[in-house]
Design an enzyme around this catalytic site. Structure first.
Site, PDB file in Angstrom:
ATOM      1  N   SER A  29       0.833  -1.170   0.142  1.00 29.87           N
ATOM      2  CA  SER A  29      -0.071   0.091  -0.098  1.00 29.87           C
ATOM      3  C   SER A  29       1.057   1.286  -0.050  1.00 29.87           C
ATOM      4  CB  SER A  29      -0.891   0.133   1.319  1.00 29.87           C
ATOM      5  OG  SER A  29      -1.790   1.142   1.208  1.00 29.87           O
ATOM      6  N   LYS A  80      -4.560  -6.342   3.464  1.00 32.44           N
ATOM      7  CA  LYS A  80      -4.365  -5.462   2.481  1.00 32.44           C
ATOM      8  C   LYS A  80      -5.782  -5.151   1.952  1.00 32.44           C
ATOM      9  CE  LYS A  80      -2.739  -2.479  -0.671  1.00 32.44           C
ATOM     10  NZ  LYS A  80      -3.864  -2.321  -1.403  1.00 32.44           N
ATOM     11  N   HIS A 109      -7.583  -3.242   4.499  1.00 28.44           N
ATOM     12  CA  HIS A 109      -7.205  -1.814   4.480  1.00 28.44           C
ATOM     13  C   HIS A 109      -7.916  -1.191   3.529  1.00 28.44           C
ATOM     14  CE1 HIS A 109      -4.558   0.917   2.212  1.00 28.44           C
ATOM     15  NE2 HIS A 109      -3.831   1.063   3.331  1.00 28.44           N
ATOM     16  N   ASN A 110      -7.954  -1.755   2.245  1.00 26.85           N
ATOM     17  CA  ASN A 110      -8.778  -1.094   1.187  1.00 26.85           C
ATOM     18  C   ASN A 110     -10.045  -0.467   1.378  1.00 26.85           C
ATOM     19  OD1 ASN A 110      -6.063  -1.382  -0.028  1.00 26.85           O
ATOM     20  ND2 ASN A 110      -7.027  -1.717  -2.117  1.00 26.85           N
ATOM     21  N   GLU A 135     -10.229   2.015   3.569  1.00 26.70           N
ATOM     22  CA  GLU A 135      -9.881   3.077   2.741  1.00 26.70           C
ATOM     23  C   GLU A 135     -11.273   3.980   2.103  1.00 26.70           C
ATOM     24  OE1 GLU A 135      -7.636   3.420  -1.546  1.00 26.70           O
ATOM     25  OE2 GLU A 135      -6.308   2.672   0.300  1.00 26.70           O
TER      26      GLU A 135
END
Length: 492
Positions: free
Chosen positions: A133, A187, A190-191, A194
């Site tokens: 990232s 990940k 995480h997105n 986001e």
């Protein structure tokens, strides 16, 4: 290690691959690069030379590329997710041996990484799925790295990853997430966080613009001011920069005002929402952000609907400074909900898969390099370090105090948006999440009674053990008997 051999290879030289290769080479590692298109190899080598990086070497044949690596050979793939990854693994693994390591650095659906790992087992090639990232800038200067795979493979990669990752207070933004699939999962979430964070900021922008009536420059200044305090984060920082950017293509106005209101996506937010459903973990802020993107894509429909469907004709009169103060508090509180939902999802999947993901480590490595880096991540890390079994970030004493202090301002913002006809799906979803989580007795008892009435699904009682079925009415008796015989397969 032979002086002629490279310590690591990178295959896939689009901008992310180029930047990450240059990053590793700049940190003193000898890096071999290769690409399906030889022209990209030439461009990368030329760029390394222009940037005075002497430890990057190009290869145009896969066999030569693999032969240039020291054993155990370590290859990072940065190619498009899906079939291109499978094709590249097939191409390169032909020349690889037992103990060699392949790292997929793309955004990949985690079951694909698990499958690829199993497919490579007969050759005893180790496979790592690693989330990266930070976008182009992070890849070049130091990203947040989230690897998952065999621990022995991580140990072999660690010296390179540690030096190439973002550095915060002397700590590298990389950690061993767990066995294969875990890095992709962290990940992915995480997105998802986001998505929620970006939507909340977009809603704050809309409130400032449509209700308060601020100019782009004033909004930019306000976001810049917020970035000095509790809202300090990469996304708040770049929002301030975006809003003040003049249109240098046509020489008038601002770029933001010329951008069509249709948001793109690459699928990770959708995967997060799907996984939340699979794991039975509520993620309403992230889901609301995903729905907002879907709705943004229906631009033509919205333009027609705007001429037919009407909103409020009178809006509340509220002090503009009060709105901005409330908005800051609401944005803080709602953002905490987005992180809380994502971290709960990682914990649920980790428990189900036996990954043993450390949530405090997730928070630590997200402090630098990545898109959701935020000043609050230090406090989140501390919360999970203090209590590894913390069920939800919101009930940590410090975060609970912050939410309790701000919830009235948060409610005023949601109420103001509803009364003004301004959509605020993520603010509203976050507040509903907060209120639902803090409610000891939800109306789910009625929902369960309905399920038992029409589907014989049974229910638990608060005063008796076991599962129970009720004959809700005389007319329901025969239906209930049939439903019991069909094992409760009727209805939802």
């Amino acid at each position: 290690m032979s002086a002629e051999l490279s310590e690591i290879g990178l295959y896939g030289l689009a901008i992310m691959g180029q930047n990450f290769a240059l990053n590793m080479a700049e940190k003193g590692f000898k890096v071999s690069v290769c690409n399906r298109s030889p022209a990209k190899v030439d461009a990368t080598v030329a760029r390394a030379k222009a940037e005075n990086i002497a430890t990057l070497v190009g290869h145009k044949e896969p066999k030569d590329f693999i032969a240039s690596l020291s054993k155990p050979r370590k290859v990072v793939l940065l190619v498009m997710a899906g079939k291109p990854v499978d094709d590249t693994i097939k191409l390169l693994s032909e020349f690889m041996e037992e103990g060699d390591i392949i790292v997929d650095g793309g955004n990949e659906w985690y079951p694909n990484s698990i499958r690829r790992s199993k497919e490579l087992e007969p050759k005893k090639i180790l496979f790592v799925g690693m989330g990266i990232s930070g976008g182009e800038e992070g890849a070049r200067n130091g990203p947040s790295l989230m690897p998952g795979g065999p621990k022995s493979a991580y140990d072999a990669l660690h010296p390179i990853l540690e030096r190439s990752a973002a550095q915060v207070e002397g700590s590298a933004c990389v950690t061993y997430c767990g066995e294969i699939g875990s890095g992709n999962y962290v990940k992915m979430v995480h997105n998802g966080i986001e998505y929620g964070d970006m939507q909340l900021i977009a809603e704050a922008y809309q409130i400032m613009k449509a209700i308060v009536g601020l100019s782009n420059d004033v909004m930019s200044a306000r976001f810049a001011e917020w970035n000095k305090g509790e809202l300090k984060s990469y996304l708040i920082e770049i929002t301030a920069d975006i809003l003040k950017k003049k249109d240098d293509m046509k020489g008038e106005g601002y770029v933001i005002d010329k951008i069509k209101d249709c948001t793109g996506m690459k699928g990770t937010g959708m995967w997060t929402v799907k996984e939340a459903a699979e794991q039975a973990v509520p993620a309403p802020t992230i889901a609301a952000a995903l729905d907002a993107r879907f709705l943004s894509g229906r631009k033509e429909e919205r333009e027609v609907a705007a001429t037919i469907l009407k909103g409020p004709t009178e809006v509340p009169s509220v002090s503009h400074e009060q709105i901005l103060e409330d908005l800051q508090a609401a944005l803080y509180a709602a953002k905490i909900c987005s992180y809380a939902q994502g971290l709960c999802l990682i914990k649920a999947a980790s428990d189900a898969e036996g990954w043993n993901v450390d949530l405090s480590e997730c928070c630590r490595i997200w402090r630098g390099g990545c898109i959701i880096r935020s000043g609050q991540l230090d406090h989140m890390r501390a919360a999970f370090s203090k209590d590894a079994g913390l069920k939800n970030l919101m009930i940590d004493a410090d975060f609970a105090a912050g939410l309790n202090q701000r919830h009235c301002q948060w409610r005023r913002i949601v109420t103001l948006c509803i009364a003004s006809g301004i959509p605020c799906p993520a603010f509203c979803a976050s507040l509903n999440y907060f209120d639902s989580y803090r409610t000891a007795n939800l109306p789910a008892n009625l929902t369960q009674a309905q399920r038992d009435f029409f589907g014989g699904h049974t229910f638990e009682r608060i005063d008796m053990e076991g599962s129970h079925h009720c004959q809700w009415s005389e007319s329901h008796k025969d239906i209930g008997d049939v439903k019991e015989r069909t094992a409760g397969n009727i209805g939802s």
